[in-house]
Design a protein around this motif. Structure first.
Motif, PDB file in Angstrom:
ATOM      1  N   PHE A 157       0.809  -1.223   0.000  1.00  0.00           N
ATOM      2  CA  PHE A 157       0.000   0.000   0.000  1.00  0.00           C
ATOM      3  C   PHE A 157       0.841   1.273   0.000  1.00  0.00           C
ATOM      4  O   PHE A 157       0.597   2.179  -0.793  1.00  0.00           O
ATOM      5  N   ARG A 158       1.815   1.346   0.903  1.00  0.00           N
ATOM      6  CA  ARG A 158       2.634   2.556   0.974  1.00  0.00           C
ATOM      7  C   ARG A 158       3.787   2.532  -0.019  1.00  0.00           C
ATOM      8  O   ARG A 158       4.349   3.573  -0.339  1.00  0.00           O
ATOM      9  N   GLY A 159       4.138   1.353  -0.514  1.00  0.00           N
ATOM     10  CA  GLY A 159       5.201   1.250  -1.490  1.00  0.00           C
ATOM     11  C   GLY A 159       4.678   1.196  -2.909  1.00  0.00           C
ATOM     12  O   GLY A 159       4.652   2.197  -3.619  1.00  0.00           O
ATOM     13  N   PHE A 160       4.236   0.022  -3.316  1.00  0.00           N
ATOM     14  CA  PHE A 160       3.835  -0.197  -4.704  1.00  0.00           C
ATOM     15  C   PHE A 160       2.745   0.768  -5.163  1.00  0.00           C
ATOM     16  O   PHE A 160       2.887   1.441  -6.194  1.00  0.00           O
ATOM     17  N   MET A 161       1.654   0.875  -4.405  1.00  0.00           N
ATOM     18  CA  MET A 161       0.551   1.721  -4.843  1.00  0.00           C
ATOM     19  C   MET A 161       0.882   3.209  -4.745  1.00  0.00           C
ATOM     20  O   MET A 161       0.703   3.965  -5.705  1.00  0.00           O
ATOM     21  N   THR A 162       1.361   3.635  -3.588  1.00  0.00           N
ATOM     22  CA  THR A 162       1.585   5.069  -3.377  1.00  0.00           C
ATOM     23  C   THR A 162       2.652   5.618  -4.310  1.00  0.00           C
ATOM     24  O   THR A 162       2.431   6.633  -4.992  1.00  0.00           O
ATOM     25  N   PHE A 163       3.807   4.972  -4.350  1.00  0.00           N
ATOM     26  CA  PHE A 163       4.885   5.473  -5.205  1.00  0.00           C
ATOM     27  C   PHE A 163       4.557   5.302  -6.682  1.00  0.00           C
ATOM     28  O   PHE A 163       4.969   6.120  -7.513  1.00  0.00           O
TER      29      PHE A 163
END
Length: 240
Positions: A157-163
């Motif tokens: 969530f905070r890595g793949f999706m957000t970035f």
């Protein structure tokens, strides 16, 4: 079809996210193993009286989170998106300067967790693995699997999706990411489900600022261990 690279990137991330969320919901959660526990345990040579028989769904949960929420997104990043994992927050270098913010967040959370531990809904929910109350070995095994699961949560969530969405949507990527993130909390105490929205936004913002989601995963894990410990304490400690 897409005029700009950031449009193509956002489309790739959204398509992959939808598919990975479906895969995880069907095959990645503990209830998938719980429904097939005798067959799975027999396959690995465990009898029903094995000491960690009831822990098997949660051990699987940790492994499936690592696979579906971290390793598969990395493959998408490298093989389809054609970028570096470090562009998606998979990095440690240079992020320690933000560690104090996560420590501050944990300090703020402690009294909230203490208050929550007095609520019957939280006492009934945590630890999610009932066997965690049987002693330090069970507790430690559970928390290890729990921690790997949190790495998967933050990595996805905070890595793949957000970035992945940030180049196209800017900080609106946080609000897109937080929708599925909040929904995966459904089934937990209602106050925790609602709190997932501001918590997810804040963790996403800090991930963007530090260029890494790793400290968010450690914070999430620390909160989980604290909540479990408080719930066990409220129940009178470990049971023989």
């Amino acid at each position: 079809m897409w005029d700009r690279p950031e449009d193509r990137l956002a489309a790739q991330v959204l398509i992959a996210s939808a598919l990975l969320l479906i895969v995880y919901a069907i095959w990645g959660r503990p209830n998938f193993i719980t429904a097939n526990l005798p067959a799975v345990a027999s396959w690995i040579g465990w009898e029903a009286n094995h000491e960690y028989y009831s822990a098997l769904p949660y051990l699987y949960w940790g492994v499936s989170s690592l696979l579906i929420r971290i390793l598969l997104p990395v493959l998408v990043i490298v093989l389809w998106v054609r970028r570096r994992p470090s562009d998606f927050g998979y990095r440690l270098r240079g992020v320690t300067s933000h560690a104090w913010l996560y420590l501050l967040m944990f300090a703020v959370m402690v009294p909230i967790l203490v208050a929550a531990s007095f609520m019957p809904a939280f006492q009934a929910k945590y630890p999610m693995y009932d066997g965690a109350v049987l002693g330090w070995t069970h507790f430690g095994l559970w928390e290890l699997a729990y921690g790997v699961q949190f790495m998967g949560v933050e990595g996805f969530f905070r890595g793949f999706m957000t970035f992945g969405l940030y180049p196209r949507f800017g900080y609106l990527s946080l609000f897109i990411m937080v929708i599925p993130y909040a929904l995966v909390h459904v089934g937990k105490p209602p106050i925790e489900v609602f709190m997932a929205v501001p918590a997810g936004l804040l963790l996403g913002y800090l991930a963007l600022k530090s260029r890494s989601w790793v400290f968010g995963a450690l914070l999430h894990w620390a909160v989980g261990i604290t909540m479990d410990s408080l719930a066990i304490w409220q129940a009178g400690g470990f049971r023989p």
